[in-house]
Design a protein around this motif. Structure first.
Motif, PDB file in Angstrom:
ATOM      1  N   LEU A 117       0.830  -1.209   0.000  1.00 26.72           N
ATOM      2  CA  LEU A 117       0.000   0.000   0.000  1.00 26.72           C
ATOM      3  C   LEU A 117       0.867   1.262   0.000  1.00 26.72           C
ATOM      4  CD1 LEU A 117      -2.781  -1.187   2.468  1.00 26.72           C
ATOM      5  CD2 LEU A 117      -2.978  -0.892  -0.028  1.00 26.72           C
ATOM      6  N   ARG A 118       1.968   1.215   0.729  1.00 25.90           N
ATOM      7  CA  ARG A 118       2.894   2.362   0.738  1.00 25.90           C
ATOM      8  C   ARG A 118       3.500   2.567  -0.644  1.00 25.90           C
ATOM      9  NH1 ARG A 118       6.561   0.624   4.040  1.00 25.90           N
ATOM     10  NH2 ARG A 118       8.267   0.407   2.578  1.00 25.90           N
ATOM     11  N   TYR A 119       3.946   1.485  -1.288  1.00 24.39           N
ATOM     12  CA  TYR A 119       4.518   1.595  -2.633  1.00 24.39           C
ATOM     13  C   TYR A 119       3.490   2.129  -3.633  1.00 24.39           C
ATOM     14  CZ  TYR A 119       8.604  -1.237  -1.232  1.00 24.39           C
ATOM     15  OH  TYR A 119       9.739  -1.720  -0.649  1.00 24.39           O
TER      16      TYR A 119
ATOM     17  N   LEU B  65       0.191   5.438  -7.787  1.00 22.07           N
ATOM     18  CA  LEU B  65      -0.917   4.599  -8.214  1.00 22.07           C
ATOM     19  C   LEU B  65      -2.195   4.893  -7.438  1.00 22.07           C
ATOM     20  CD1 LEU B  65       1.050   1.254  -8.568  1.00 22.07           C
ATOM     21  CD2 LEU B  65       0.336   2.795 -10.395  1.00 22.07           C
ATOM     22  N   THR B  66      -2.045   5.460  -6.247  1.00 22.59           N
ATOM     23  CA  THR B  66      -3.201   5.882  -5.454  1.00 22.59           C
ATOM     24  C   THR B  66      -2.979   7.323  -5.021  1.00 22.59           C
ATOM     25  OG1 THR B  66      -2.195   4.987  -3.435  1.00 22.59           O
ATOM     26  CG2 THR B  66      -3.758   3.574  -4.584  1.00 22.59           C
ATOM     27  N   SER B  67      -4.074   8.059  -4.866  1.00 26.16           N
ATOM     28  CA  SER B  67      -3.982   9.474  -4.511  1.00 26.16           C
ATOM     29  C   SER B  67      -3.677   9.685  -3.042  1.00 26.16           C
ATOM     30  CB  SER B  67      -5.285  10.192  -4.872  1.00 26.16           C
ATOM     31  OG  SER B  67      -6.366   9.603  -4.172  1.00 26.16           O
ATOM     32  N   ARG B  68      -3.869   8.662  -2.244  1.00 19.49           N
ATOM     33  CA  ARG B  68      -3.537   8.746  -0.818  1.00 19.49           C
ATOM     34  C   ARG B  68      -3.015   7.403  -0.343  1.00 19.49           C
ATOM     35  NH1 ARG B  68      -7.358   6.576   2.865  1.00 19.49           N
ATOM     36  NH2 ARG B  68      -9.310   5.947   1.888  1.00 19.49           N
ATOM     37  N   GLN B  69      -2.415   7.414   0.830  1.00 18.05           N
ATOM     38  CA  GLN B  69      -1.911   6.160   1.415  1.00 18.05           C
ATOM     39  C   GLN B  69      -3.092   5.399   2.019  1.00 18.05           C
ATOM     40  OE1 GLN B  69       1.697   5.366   2.396  1.00 18.05           O
ATOM     41  NE2 GLN B  69       0.974   3.392   3.053  1.00 18.05           N
ATOM     42  N   TRP B  70      -3.464   4.290   1.399  1.00 16.13           N
ATOM     43  CA  TRP B  70      -4.553   3.472   1.890  1.00 16.13           C
ATOM     44  C   TRP B  70      -4.072   2.656   3.082  1.00 16.13           C
ATOM     45  CZ3 TRP B  70      -9.458   3.756  -0.023  1.00 16.13           C
ATOM     46  CH2 TRP B  70      -9.629   4.447  -1.222  1.00 16.13           C
ATOM     47  N   ARG B  71      -4.990   2.311   3.953  1.00 14.63           N
ATOM     48  CA  ARG B  71      -4.715   1.431   5.087  1.00 14.63           C
ATOM     49  C   ARG B  71      -5.332   0.064   4.789  1.00 14.63           C
ATOM     50  NH1 ARG B  71      -7.565   2.958   9.763  1.00 14.63           N
ATOM     51  NH2 ARG B  71      -9.220   3.389   8.267  1.00 14.63           N
ATOM     52  N   ILE B  72      -4.838  -0.937   5.461  1.00 15.17           N
ATOM     53  CA  ILE B  72      -5.391  -2.285   5.300  1.00 15.17           C
ATOM     54  C   ILE B  72      -6.894  -2.260   5.537  1.00 15.17           C
ATOM     55  CG2 ILE B  72      -5.448  -4.582   6.379  1.00 15.17           C
ATOM     56  CD1 ILE B  72      -2.377  -4.332   6.665  1.00 15.17           C
ATOM     57  N   GLU B  73      -7.320  -1.525   6.542  1.00 16.36           N
ATOM     58  CA  GLU B  73      -8.740  -1.451   6.887  1.00 16.36           C
ATOM     59  C   GLU B  73      -9.573  -0.801   5.783  1.00 16.36           C
ATOM     60  OE1 GLU B  73      -6.225  -1.944  10.335  1.00 16.36           O
ATOM     61  OE2 GLU B  73      -6.197  -0.398   8.787  1.00 16.36           O
ATOM     62  N   ASP B  74      -8.929  -0.040   4.925  1.00 17.05           N
ATOM     63  CA  ASP B  74      -9.635   0.616   3.817  1.00 17.05           C
ATOM     64  C   ASP B  74      -9.901  -0.326   2.647  1.00 17.05           C
ATOM     65  OD1 ASP B  74      -9.478   3.123   5.138  1.00 17.05           O
ATOM     66  OD2 ASP B  74      -7.517   3.530   4.231  1.00 17.05           O
ATOM     67  N   VAL B  75      -9.095  -1.355   2.503  1.00 15.65           N
ATOM     68  CA  VAL B  75      -9.185  -2.180   1.301  1.00 15.65           C
ATOM     69  C   VAL B  75      -9.636  -3.616   1.545  1.00 15.65           C
ATOM     70  CG1 VAL B  75      -7.528  -0.796  -0.006  1.00 15.65           C
ATOM     71  CG2 VAL B  75      -6.713  -2.710   1.348  1.00 15.65           C
ATOM     72  N   PHE B  76      -9.682  -4.050   2.806  1.00 15.57           N
ATOM     73  CA  PHE B  76     -10.110  -5.412   3.095  1.00 15.57           C
ATOM     74  C   PHE B  76     -11.414  -5.407   3.869  1.00 15.57           C
ATOM     75  CE2 PHE B  76      -5.677  -6.023   2.160  1.00 15.57           C
ATOM     76  CZ  PHE B  76      -5.680  -7.217   1.464  1.00 15.57           C
ATOM     77  N   ALA B  77     -12.218  -6.427   3.633  1.00 12.39           N
ATOM     78  CA  ALA B  77     -13.496  -6.569   4.327  1.00 12.39           C
ATOM     79  C   ALA B  77     -13.264  -6.586   5.838  1.00 12.39           C
ATOM     80  CB  ALA B  77     -14.197  -7.855   3.887  1.00 12.39           C
ATOM     81  N   ALA B  78     -14.110  -5.870   6.545  1.00  3.91           N
ATOM     82  CA  ALA B  78     -13.957  -5.774   8.013  1.00  3.91           C
ATOM     83  C   ALA B  78     -13.897  -7.156   8.658  1.00  3.91           C
ATOM     84  CB  ALA B  78     -15.089  -4.935   8.591  1.00  3.91           C
ATOM     85  N   GLU B  79     -14.722  -8.088   8.178  1.00  2.00           N
ATOM     86  CA  GLU B  79     -14.749  -9.401   8.805  1.00  2.00           C
ATOM     87  C   GLU B  79     -13.472 -10.206   8.541  1.00  2.00           C
ATOM     88  OE1 GLU B  79     -17.037 -12.778   6.816  1.00  2.00           O
ATOM     89  OE2 GLU B  79     -18.145 -11.002   6.136  1.00  2.00           O
ATOM     90  N   SER B  80     -12.648  -9.774   7.592  1.00  2.00           N
ATOM     91  CA  SER B  80     -11.412 -10.510   7.319  1.00  2.00           C
ATOM     92  C   SER B  80     -10.222  -9.957   8.085  1.00  2.00           C
ATOM     93  CB  SER B  80     -11.105 -10.479   5.816  1.00  2.00           C
ATOM     94  OG  SER B  80     -10.765  -9.175   5.406  1.00  2.00           O
ATOM     95  N   LEU B  81     -10.393  -8.859   8.789  1.00  2.00           N
ATOM     96  CA  LEU B  81      -9.263  -8.220   9.469  1.00  2.00           C
ATOM     97  C   LEU B  81      -8.707  -9.063  10.606  1.00  2.00           C
ATOM     98  CD1 LEU B  81     -10.501  -4.529   9.505  1.00  2.00           C
ATOM     99  CD2 LEU B  81      -8.841  -5.587   7.947  1.00  2.00           C
ATOM    100  N   ASP B  82      -9.460 -10.020  11.102  1.00  2.00           N
ATOM    101  CA  ASP B  82      -8.971 -10.865  12.193  1.00  2.00           C
ATOM    102  C   ASP B  82      -8.338 -12.162  11.695  1.00  2.00           C
ATOM    103  OD1 ASP B  82     -11.222 -12.224  11.347  1.00  2.00           O
ATOM    104  OD2 ASP B  82     -12.039 -12.526  13.366  1.00  2.00           O
ATOM    105  N   THR B  83      -8.107 -12.269  10.398  1.00  2.00           N
ATOM    106  CA  THR B  83      -7.502 -13.500   9.857  1.00  2.00           C
ATOM    107  C   THR B  83      -5.997 -13.418   9.913  1.00  2.00           C
ATOM    108  OG1 THR B  83      -7.507 -12.662   7.589  1.00  2.00           O
ATOM    109  CG2 THR B  83      -9.443 -13.907   8.318  1.00  2.00           C
TER     110      THR B  83
END
Length: 135
Positions: free
Chosen positions: A109-111, A117-135
């Protein structure tokens, strides 16, 4: 440079990057439409677990058939390569889930942002389903 030398050099570069960063590039990601996630709670977890079980079954099948010349590939010296990789990498070379890939995901995401490639620095929480964050 021959294709063999290119392949060797690529492997050396990949191994050096892993030694320095602890990151081994992911092979794939799974994408699920937001509408499906909304309409089917638990879908992301179900898909995650199904793929994890399939990967674990394939890895176990390989481990069980590692007797010399009985592997399921036609790649020369495959067992030696697996032994070499086993000395350098953890047992699960391609771990699934957010936790095991957090460093690689944050780096990606930083790269993306640094390379425009992105207008801002995205976070993991921005791009992955909330229910998958605990995997």
């Amino acid at each position: 440079m021959t294709s063999m030398n290119v392949a060797r050099r690529a492997g050396e570069i990949d191994r050096d990057y892993y030694r320095r960063t602890g990151i081994f590039p992911m092979m794939h990601t799974i994408v699920i439409r937001r509408e499906l996630l909304r309409d089917h709670p638990g879908l992301a977890h179900g898909v995650f677990h199904a793929f994890s079980q399939a990967k674990d079954a394939a890895a176990e099948r390989y481990r069980q058939s590692r007797r010399l010349y009985q592997v399921q590939t036609m790649i020369p010296w495959m067992n030696a390569l697996v032994d070499c990789n086993g000395e350098e990498f953890p047992e699960d070379w391609w771990p699934y889930g957010i936790a095991a890939n957090r460093a690689a995901l944050n780096t990606c995401l930083r790269y993306h942002h640094q390379q425009g490639l992105t207008s801002r620095q995205w976070r993991i929480e921005d791009v992955f389903a909330a229910e998958s964050l605990d995997t």
